[in-house]
Each structure stands twice: as structure tokens, then as C-alpha cells.
Design a protein around this motif. Structure first.
Motif, PDB file in Angstrom:
ATOM      1  N   PRO A 249       0.813  -1.226   0.000  1.00 52.61           N
ATOM      2  CA  PRO A 249       0.000   0.000   0.000  1.00 52.61           C
ATOM      3  C   PRO A 249       0.846   1.275   0.000  1.00 52.61           C
ATOM      4  O   PRO A 249       0.570   2.212  -0.751  1.00 52.61           O
ATOM      5  N   ASP A 250       1.881   1.321   0.841  1.00 54.12           N
ATOM      6  CA  ASP A 250       2.732   2.513   0.879  1.00 54.12           C
ATOM      7  C   ASP A 250       3.519   2.678  -0.413  1.00 54.12           C
ATOM      8  O   ASP A 250       3.676   3.792  -0.925  1.00 54.12           O
ATOM      9  N   ALA A 251       4.007   1.579  -0.956  1.00 53.55           N
ATOM     10  CA  ALA A 251       4.759   1.636  -2.212  1.00 53.55           C
ATOM     11  C   ALA A 251       3.870   2.109  -3.355  1.00 53.55           C
ATOM     12  O   ALA A 251       4.332   2.822  -4.253  1.00 53.55           O
ATOM     13  N   THR A 252       2.600   1.730  -3.329  1.00 55.16           N
ATOM     14  CA  THR A 252       1.664   2.164  -4.371  1.00 55.16           C
ATOM     15  C   THR A 252       1.450   3.672  -4.314  1.00 55.16           C
ATOM     16  O   THR A 252       1.419   4.361  -5.351  1.00 55.16           O
ATOM     17  N   LEU A 253       1.303   4.210  -3.097  1.00 56.68           N
ATOM     18  CA  LEU A 253       1.176   5.668  -2.944  1.00 56.68           C
ATOM     19  C   LEU A 253       2.427   6.381  -3.459  1.00 56.68           C
ATOM     20  O   LEU A 253       2.339   7.371  -4.188  1.00 56.68           O
ATOM     21  N   LEU A 254       3.577   5.872  -3.064  1.00 56.68           N
ATOM     22  CA  LEU A 254       4.831   6.492  -3.469  1.00 56.68           C
ATOM     23  C   LEU A 254       5.024   6.457  -4.984  1.00 56.68           C
ATOM     24  O   LEU A 254       5.424   7.456  -5.593  1.00 56.68           O
ATOM     25  N   SER A 255       4.749   5.330  -5.596  1.00 61.36           N
ATOM     26  CA  SER A 255       4.981   5.208  -7.035  1.00 61.36           C
ATOM     27  C   SER A 255       4.035   6.100  -7.825  1.00 61.36           C
ATOM     28  O   SER A 255       4.425   6.693  -8.833  1.00 61.36           O
ATOM     29  N   ALA A 256       2.780   6.213  -7.379  1.00 61.43           N
ATOM     30  CA  ALA A 256       1.840   7.099  -8.077  1.00 61.43           C
ATOM     31  C   ALA A 256       2.323   8.538  -8.043  1.00 61.43           C
ATOM     32  O   ALA A 256       2.204   9.279  -9.029  1.00 61.43           O
TER      33      ALA A 256
END
Length: 309
Positions: A170-177
Motif C-alpha cells: 500500500p505505501d509503495a503504491t502511494l509512493l509510485s503514483a
């Protein structure tokens, strides 16, 4: 028998008065700290992506490393899913810190081992190099973008705890977006005061080119002596204009990728201001948020970076 001598009451009242005054001072101090902590004018610099419960908060050091990982991925033409996998892996392996130790001879953001052929210790401790090596391994995994994140990451890392990668998705998804530019103005960072050590335009240029390629080599915007953009180093520019050239996404997405890279790396590179389109980020702002640019924006064909001086 005479009665015991009683101590006078005024001293007691004096102690009570002093206690009351000290308590009032303490309450005032607590209120002051609370207000300034909430507004962001006190406390360690920090970065955030997302809002509410769907939010991730991290340090400028972690933000700088995350921005490098994302930039290396997109510069190689890797999709956002690859960036998410890489960020989740680094979150698990090192907490997005470029550490000089680990299990056996593991090093760096991805805990890569020199003895296993990942490179020399010096190479592995270079975030650009280590990120590139991770993406090389990921690109060799057939259909990695359709695999569960834990499976894709494990085929590169061969970890003893492959399921641990899942909790970071979840955190990686926020960061990548945010760091790929798909989510504009979504990365906010507070930074240390810009006074003191000046930013180095040569270093910023080199870091941009290393992460994104020669097409992002910025143009120096020269300022006159004594102006806000002047540098004390022999007239070198303290303001850079980074060209925005469309790559795999839209030009606007590319612009936001470059702009948010600069904000994520502002603490390390001594960046005082970043502007793109109609938005501007200023290091001295307590909130760390992007604000309407007014007269300090750009036309969308470039990102403006002003360095501390």
C-alpha cells in the motif's frame, strides 16, 4: 505546657503562588510546542504522500532514495507497477535507507550482496546503480507486472522471508503514483531552513542526468549579482530550468515526475523552491504543501528549481 510554635502562613502561600506560576508557564510551553508541531514549524523535516488513513509519512532521507528508485525505473521505460515492486522491496530490505550493513555481506537499499555478483560494495551503495541492478533482475522475470508483488520481488531477491514484501505494497503504491507523476502535487515535504550551506547547481544537474538521462540536463538561469538567484560561487546560477520532454506518459506527468523528484531530494540537494505549471513548492513554507504559483509558475514545458544560497 506551652503550645508548639506555628510557622507563619505567608511562606506557605508564597510557595503555592510560585507553584501556580510555574505550572502556568509549563502549560503555556506545552501549548506553544503543540501549535508549532501541528503547523509544521517545529520538529524534524518530514514528507508525506496520500491523505487521511491512506497516507504514508517518511523522512527526507527516505524520500530522496525513493525518488531515485522511481526515476531510475521510469528512465529505463519500466511501468509504474515495476516502480511499486522496487519501492516495496526497498521498504522491506532497508526501510528506504542506504545502509552499509546487513545479513552477511548485504548492503544498500536492496541489501544486495557483493559475494553474489551484485557488484562491488561501492557500486551497491550507489542508489542509482543498485536500483538499476534491481530493475535488470525484474525485467528478466516473465510477466512480472501480472504476478503478485511478493512473487515478483522474490524472484529477484530470493529472500528468506518473501511474504514480508506484501505489507509494504500500500505505501509503495502511494509512493509510485506520486513519484512517477501520475498523482500531481501529491508529495509534500517540510525541509530544514535554506539558510547556510548553498545548493550546488552542478551537483543538481549531475543527479538529474544520472537518474533520468541526458535529456533532462537543465539550463542555467543566470541571475545578476545581488539578485535572489545569484550564487556566490563565481556567478554560477542558483536557478535551473529543467526541460520537460514527453516519454512513456503525458508531458504533464513527466513534468510532475521531475518536480516531485526535486521536492523529495530538496533536503539533500539544498533546493529552496520548485515550480511546475501553476503550482509552487517552497522549502520555507511550514506546511510543505504545493501552493498556487501566482507569478512564480511555469508554462508546463519546464520545471524551475531554485537553490538555496
Amino acid at each position: 505546657m506551652s503550645e508548639p510554635t506555628r510557622r507563619p502562613r505567608p511562606a506557605r502561600r508564597g510557595r503555592l503562588a510560585r507553584f501556580t506560576a510555574a505550572f502556568a508557564v509549563l502549560i503555556g510551553l506545552v501549548a506553544y510546542v503543540a501549535v508549532h508541531y501541528v503547523t509544521g514549524s517545529m520538529g524534524a523535516p518530514r514528507c508525506t504522500v496520500g491523505t487521511g488513513a491512506n497516507r504514508y509519512e517518511f523522512t527526507p532521507e527516505q524520500a530522496s532514495n525513493a525518488a531515485t528508485i522511481a526515476a531510475v525505473g521510469t528512465s529505463r521505460g519500466m511501468p509504474e507497477r515495476a516502480v511499486t515492486i522496487a519501492l516495496a522491496t526497498a521498504l522491506q530490505e532497508s526501510g528506504l535507507r542506504n545502509i552499509e550493513h546487513g545479513d552477511r555481506d548485504s548492503l544498500g537499499l536492496f541489501q544486495q550482496r557483493p559475494s553474489m555478483g551484485w557488484g562491488t560494495p561501492a557500486q551497491i551503495l550507489d542508489p542509482v546503480y543498485s536500483s538499476g541492478r534491481f530493475y535488470e533482475g525484474l525485467a528478466d522475470v516473465p510477466g512480472y507486472s501480472r504476478l503478485p508483488l511478493t512473487v515478483a520481488a522474490q524472484k529477484v531477491q530470493r529472500s528468506g522471508f518473501p511474504q514480508a514484501y506484501a505489507k509494504h505494497e500500500p505505501d509503495a503504491t502511494l509512493l509510485s503514483a506520486s513519484l512517477t507523476g501520475r498523482s500531481p502535487a501529491s508529495l509534500s515535504c517540510t525541509a530544514a531552513p535554506v539558510e547556510g550551506r548553498p545548493g550546488d547547481p552542478v551537483r543538481v544537474r549531475d543527479e538529474l542526468v544520472r537518474a533520468f538521462g541526458k535529456g533532462t540536463a537543465p539550463q542555467a538561469v543566470l541571475k545578476g549579482a545581488g539578485s535572489a538567484g545569484a550564487s556566490a560561487a563565481g556567478g554560477a546560477a542558483a536557478e535551473l530550468s529543467v526541460p520537460v520532454r514527453q516519454t512513456t506518459g503525458t508531458r504533464e506527468q513527466r513534468g510532475w515526475e521531475l518536480a516531485q523528484w526535486a521536492v523529495a531530494r530538496a533536503e539533500e540537494l539544498r533546493i529552496a523552491e520548485v515550480a511546475y505549471g501553476d503550482r509552487v513548492w517552497v522549502a520555507d513554507e511550514a506546511s510543505g504543501d504545493w501552493e498556487p504559483a501566482k507569478s512564480r509558475g511555469t508554462d508546463g514545458t519546464s520545471v524551475r528549481i531554485r537553490l538555496a544560497r
